[in-house]
Design an enzyme around this catalytic site. Structure first.
Site, short mmCIF file in Angstrom:
data_model
loop_
_atom_site.label_atom_id
_atom_site.label_comp_id
_atom_site.label_asym_id
_atom_site.label_seq_id
_atom_site.Cartn_x
_atom_site.Cartn_y
_atom_site.Cartn_z
NE ARG A 83 -20.17 22.30 -9.88
CZ ARG A 83 -21.00 22.79 -8.98
NH1 ARG A 83 -22.31 22.65 -9.15
NH2 ARG A 83 -20.56 23.41 -7.89
CG ASP A 122 -6.65 -0.50 6.43
OD1 ASP A 122 -5.48 -0.94 6.33
OD2 ASP A 122 -6.93 0.71 6.36
CG HIS A 147 -8.91 2.16 2.12
ND1 HIS A 147 -8.63 3.35 1.49
CD2 HIS A 147 -7.76 1.79 2.74
CE1 HIS A 147 -7.37 3.66 1.72
NE2 HIS A 147 -6.81 2.74 2.46
CD GLU A 153 -2.87 1.13 2.35
OE1 GLU A 153 -2.48 0.60 3.40
OE2 GLU A 153 -3.83 1.93 2.31
CG HIS A 157 -3.67 6.20 0.46
ND1 HIS A 157 -3.59 6.85 1.67
CD2 HIS A 157 -4.03 4.94 0.74
CE1 HIS A 157 -3.87 5.97 2.64
NE2 HIS A 157 -4.15 4.80 2.09
#
Ligand code: F6R
Length: 638
Positions: free
Chosen positions: A479, A525, A468, A383, A447
């Protein structure tokens, strides 16, 4: 219906491999030779493309083949051959080169029967780059012969090889060099260090394959190839993906395949194709098997319990006081305790780290099958560190890398890595994603500040799922729907959620479920605080406070992983969404198996899958967990 698109490599397969054990290696060689000869004859002068191997195993095959050709005067004008491999750094005229081997043991005596030298192809240092094109032009290979190394190599596709590999230059494994020293007067220093070899993808394109193995020192490799989990560590296991592969063995090489224990789990409700089906589960030697004609060695009455395939956690940073980014040496200990949560397979996840640290961690977290009683480490989930600084979450800012950088510079050797989460909008990610996919690594987006369009583009480039969802990414905007919008609008896109009640409001999980139920996958997680009480813990370089059920980067309100267990996540998903139990369980078994590339070996009761499963009570509490058909954990009933 679950409609995630399976990359070609994950397309479900059934075990079509056949195993023939012959009374002796001579008989096996004779059968193989007969099959080659019959194939050539059946073509009636049309082209036959043969894939050939070298090594001691092939010598009796070629001897027999020559005999048959000579006796039956078989015309070889239309035969085209492609060899698997060749040493580098020795001249082709060297007596131990594979060019010499093939001419001495086969070709020299076949020219008289019409074999044309221009139809013989053996790769070498100067021709390997055009080899794939040649195979493509002349191929596909009708019948590929294979031997197997004691380390499970096929050709010189050595342990660690990618399933996507094609003809390439390889460094020979030390174990291979040691084995092959027998051809160099026992002198290891004379064995070349490099070779050129067809890759796994090349080999798997052959229409039919015969793998021959003789002698006791091949027994273990053969057993792994046929019964082992598919893994780069034993390249021959990739043959399980081929629709027509036959193993020709002598009794000694077949030693490891002797009858295995057959179990029948009766009176069960099995989770198959999104629903529970009453029936029985047969297993043989740790794998799901067809109902046996031989009676079961053990019959286990499951008392009408629900049986689901073992749970698979795609994202777990640690548990029981072990943070994989800090104490990788405790991995096995964690693995031995995960069965209590129904987890039988996991992807140890590490947070963004420095290059030096990655090297150490990756070495220690290599996928392993342990002793069969623990949850399997199916590969590392990296990650980070290619993350958007605005979405750093509980990662250490200084470790982030904000533009494409050669993978080796960031991680060192990425062998054993199965999943990488990155921010796809960072500069240069397109090539990086391409590179990762080529290496067989699953790419997830997370992320990240990617816009809707950037995420759509990333999916086209090969990003498989969103990590996640909602957490550490640009929030949904009417928008600019971002990753959230991209994942929720398209049933083909998978996304993971942390359903711990902290990372997402229950209603957010419910909304995701309503928008894109097919794509929803549960992860934990979890951090080292899982299975521990309140206190101060670590997530990589950061300290985290564990307050009741939530974890925060020390002194902040930034969430930092969870202490959620995967079985609890299944229950929460049912509560939050009112989905069926079958749906919630597949979100933690079948679906993670598919996106991670483990399906159909894990996450299913398909024949040939690992017999990892969990017995649940009506309220989804775990009653018992089985790995390889052995009970490894059982609830203590009051
Ligand atoms: C074949 C090859 C190898 C051998 C294997 C077994 O071209 O490169 O995969 O088939 O190393 O070798 P032997 O038969 O000598 O034990």
């Amino acid at each position: 219906m679950f409609r995630l698109i399976l990359p070609f490599f994950l397309v479900p397969f059934f075990l079509f491999c056949s195993v023939s054990t012959f009374s002796s290696s001579e008989v096996a060689a004779e059968k193989a030779a007969r099959r080659i000869a019959d194939l050539i004859v059946s073509r009636k002068g049309e082209k036959t493309v043969l894939g050939l191997a070298t090594g001691s195993t092939m010598i009796p095959v070629y001897q027999e083949l020559k005999k048959i050709i000579q006796k039956e005067k078989i015309d070889l004008k239309a035969v085209v051959t492609f060899n698997l491999d060749e040493y580098l750094d020795i001249p082709l005229s060297h007596p131990e080169s594979y060019h010499s081997f093939m001419h001495t043991h086969l070709f020299n005596e076949l020219f008289a029967y019409g074999l044309k030298s221009q139809n013989i192809h053996i790769p070498c240092g100067s021709t390997w780059e055009g080899y794939e094109e040649k195979i493509k032009k002349e191929g596909p290979i009708d019948l590929q012969l294979l031997g197997i190394g004691r380390n499970g190599h096929i050709g010189f596709a050595e342990p660690g090889v990618s399933p996507f590999s094609r003809t390439m230059i390889v460094d020979l494994a030390e174990s291979t060099r040691e084995d092959n020293a027998r051809f160099f007067n026992g002198r290891l220093e004379l064995v070349p260090r490099r070779a050129v070899s067809m890759g796994i993808a090349t080999i798997l394109e052959a229409k039919e394959i015969i793998l021959l193995a003789f002698g006791e020192n091949k027994a273990k490799a053969v057993q792994e190839a046929i019964r082992g989990a598919i893994s780069s560590q034993v390249p021959a296991t990739f043959l399980q993906k081929h629709p027509k592969v036959d193993f020709y063995l002598d009794a000694k090489a077949a030693e490891g395949l002797k009858q295995e224990k057959i179990r029948c789990f009766t009176n069960a409700r099995l989770l198959i194709d999104h629903q529970f089906v009453e029936g029985e589960l047969w297993t043989e030697g740790g794998k799901v098997a067809a109902k046996s004609s031989r009676s079961a060695d053990e019959v286990i009455d499951m008392g009408g319990k629900m049986l689901a395939p073992g749970l698979i956690d795609l994202q777990i940073n640690g548990a029981f006081g072990c943070d994989f980014s800090r104490n990788p040496e405790k991995l096995e200990k964690v693995a031995s305790q995960l069965a209590q949560f129904g987890v039988t397979t996991f992807f140890p996840t590490i947070v963004s780290s420095s290059p030096e640290r990655y090297q150490e961690l990756l070495t220690q977290l290599q996928p392993d099958r342990f002793d069969g009683k623990k949850a399997a480490n199916a590969g590392i989930h990296l990650e980070g560190p290619f993350f958007c600084p605005k979405r750093v979450g509980a990662h250490f800012m200084e470790h982030l890398v904000i533009a494409a950088t050669p993978l080796e510079e960031v991680y060192g050797d990425i062998q054993g890595v199965q999943i990488i989460t990155l921010a796809p909008e960072l500069p240069g990610m397109e090539e990086l994603i391409f590179d990762l996919k080529k290496r067989g690594i699953v790419v997830a987006a997370g992320h990240s500040s990617a816009t809707f369009q950037e995420m759509k583009k990333a999916i086209k480039e090969g990003v498989t799922f969103a990590t996640h969802l909602f957490n550490a990414m640009t929030p949904y905007h009417h928008r600019e729907p971002g990753i959230v919008g991209a994942a929720l609008i398209d049933p083909q896109i998978a996304y993971t959620v942390i359903a711990d009640g902290n990372h997402l409001a229950p209603e957010t999980v419910a909304m995701s479920y309503k928008c894109n139920p097919e794509g929803l996958i549960l992860v934990t997680d979890a951090t080292e605080a899982l299975g521990r009480s309140e206190g101060v813990y670590r997530l990589g370089p950061l300290e985290i406070d564990c307050l009741e059920e939530a974890l925060y980067v020390r002194g902040t309100n930034t969430l930092a992983g969870s202490k959620l267990s995967l079985d609890k996540a299944v229950k929460r998903l049912c509560e939050y969404t009112e989905c069926s139990k079958a749906f919630a369980l597949e979100a933690a078994s079948l679906k993670p198996a598919i996106v991670s590339g483990l399906y159909p070996i894990k996450g299913t009761f398909t024949i040939g899958a690992d017999a990892d499963f969990v017995a649940f009570s009506e309220d989804l509490s775990i009653e018992a967990t089985y790995i390889g058909a052995e009970k490894v954990w059982e609830a203590i009933l009051e």
